[in-house]
Design a protein around this motif. Structure first.
Motif, mmCIF file in Angstrom:
data_model
loop_
_atom_site.group_PDB
_atom_site.id
_atom_site.type_symbol
_atom_site.label_atom_id
_atom_site.label_comp_id
_atom_site.label_asym_id
_atom_site.label_seq_id
_atom_site.Cartn_x
_atom_site.Cartn_y
_atom_site.Cartn_z
ATOM 1 N N ASN A 237 0.827 -1.213 0.000
ATOM 2 C CA ASN A 237 0.000 0.000 0.000
ATOM 3 C C ASN A 237 0.857 1.257 0.000
ATOM 4 O O ASN A 237 0.496 2.272 -0.618
ATOM 5 N N LEU B 204 -5.745 -7.212 -5.580
ATOM 6 C CA LEU B 204 -6.951 -7.219 -6.416
ATOM 7 C C LEU B 204 -7.857 -6.046 -6.075
ATOM 8 O O LEU B 204 -8.514 -5.477 -6.958
ATOM 9 N N ALA B 205 -7.905 -5.680 -4.789
ATOM 10 C CA ALA B 205 -8.737 -4.543 -4.381
ATOM 11 C C ALA B 205 -8.253 -3.243 -5.014
ATOM 12 O O ALA B 205 -9.038 -2.297 -5.163
ATOM 13 N N ARG B 206 -6.976 -3.210 -5.394
ATOM 14 C CA ARG B 206 -6.417 -2.003 -6.003
ATOM 15 C C ARG B 206 -6.189 -2.170 -7.495
ATOM 16 O O ARG B 206 -5.490 -1.391 -8.127
ATOM 17 N N GLY B 207 -6.782 -3.217 -8.051
ATOM 18 C CA GLY B 207 -6.776 -3.403 -9.496
ATOM 19 C C GLY B 207 -5.460 -3.829 -10.097
ATOM 20 O O GLY B 207 -5.186 -3.547 -11.273
ATOM 21 N N LYS C 62 -2.695 -10.964 -1.979
ATOM 22 C CA LYS C 62 -3.508 -11.104 -3.188
ATOM 23 C C LYS C 62 -4.795 -10.302 -3.056
ATOM 24 O O LYS C 62 -5.205 -9.597 -3.984
ATOM 25 N N GLU C 63 -5.441 -10.409 -1.911
ATOM 26 C CA GLU C 63 -6.687 -9.670 -1.694
ATOM 27 C C GLU C 63 -6.449 -8.168 -1.790
ATOM 28 O O GLU C 63 -7.244 -7.439 -2.408
ATOM 29 N N ALA C 64 -5.340 -7.703 -1.189
ATOM 30 C CA ALA C 64 -5.031 -6.270 -1.234
ATOM 31 C C ALA C 64 -4.730 -5.824 -2.660
ATOM 32 O O ALA C 64 -5.138 -4.737 -3.083
#
Length: 315
Positions: free
Chosen positions: A17, A53-56, A49-51
């Protein structure tokens, strides 16, 4: 500048992030494959991975980073820099040589101490008062590369590994933001590690989680908090696994002549256990087949016979 980020657990999310929040171009994220979790063995993606994908972001999940297919896919991204944080695989020479600015790692210890996969847990288990984060250039050895920057983080006596993971994750992300500009403009200094001072923190195994009641109350306390809230420490009661999630050392017991592992009588409803030096007050426990619970509440219903001892072997 194109960055490829590699990381897997929660520890790495803050660093990812930070790259994005500071305007760096993350061409892709590489993380470990999804793994089954829980009693139902549900296939679960890693936190990174979740983070991502959440940010494209594009996500790659090679089973083996050493495979020709994985190296080829990474080379196709044409990274200028690779940033890793608790990725979980050793990068081969072909990958280390890909980016023009090299590969850097956000490592959760003050190198050269605690090289390896479990530096945070083992720092607590060993009773350290301070740890930190080191950003280093990656080399072919295990966390042997030249150091670029570091920050110290105190370990509180109440810290569990979960607490320390969170602190070091944020400290590492802040250090990464401070360090990257010098890497980009070529002014970063690289300090070789003193390999004679190196210590190692290998991944934890089942035996690391087992409580040896011959050890001191302080050592067992450090072991319990170093394993919480992930794996948890365990012992045996009547041949069945008995987990300890939280405890408190006592300077002396009511019956210092009792054998280590003995549940002490007359402890005013508290679950107090004799150790090799002092006693350990168990606070949160998990008997076999049950959920974690308050130790005193469990003791009231358990009605343990006099002389009950923890330890031994499974039935």
């Amino acid at each position: 500048m194109r960055i490829v980020f590699m990381g897997t657990p929660d520890f790495a999310v803050a660093s990812l992030n930070t790259l994005l929040d500071n305007g760096y171009e993350v061409a892709a994220v590489v993380t470990q494959p999804d793994k089954p979790k829980g009693r139902k063995r549900t296939l679960t993606p890693p936190p990174v991975k979740e983070a991502a994908l959440a940010r494209g972001l594009q996500v790659l999940q090679p089973a083996r980073m050493r495979s020709p297919e994985a190296v080829e896919a990474l080379a196709a991204l044409q990274p200028d820099l690779i940033v890793t944080a608790a990725y979980g695989q050793i990068l081969p020479k072909e990958v280390l040589e890909l980016p023009r600015l090299g590969c850097i790692n956000v490592h959760g210890s003050l190198l050269p101490r605690y090289r390896g996969g479990a530096p945070i847990q083992r720092a607590i288990i060993n009773g350290e008062a301070v740890t930190g984060v080191t950003i280093m250039y990656m080399a072919e050895g295990l966390d042997t590369g030249d150091m670029i920057s570091r920050v110290e983080v105190p370990i509180l006596d109440s810290d569990t590994s979960g607490d320390l993971f969170a602190k070091l994750s944020e400290a590492g992300a802040q250090l990464l933001a401070q360090t990257l500009p010098s890497i980009v403009d070529g002014t970063a200094s690289a300090t070789p590690q003193n390999h004679e001072e190196a210590t190692y923190a290998p991944n934890l195994n089942r035996e690391d989680e087992r409580l040896d009641w011959n050890r001191s109350a302080r050592e067992l306390y450090n072991q319990v908090r170093g394993l919480a809230p992930m794996a948890g420490a365990f012992t045996y009661l009547n041949g069945e696994v008995f987990k300890v999630w939280a405890c408190k050392p006592e300077p002396q017991s009511d019956d210092s002549a009792a054998a280590p592992g003995t549940v002490l009588p007359g402890a005013s409803g508290s679950l107090l256990v004799q150790t090799g030096d002092g006693a350990l007050r168990l606070l949160t426990i998990q008997p076999a087949g049950k959920k974690a619970m308050d130790a005193e509440a469990w003791l009231q219903g358990a009605r343990l016979p006099a002389g009950t001892r923890f330890g031994g072997e499974p039935q």
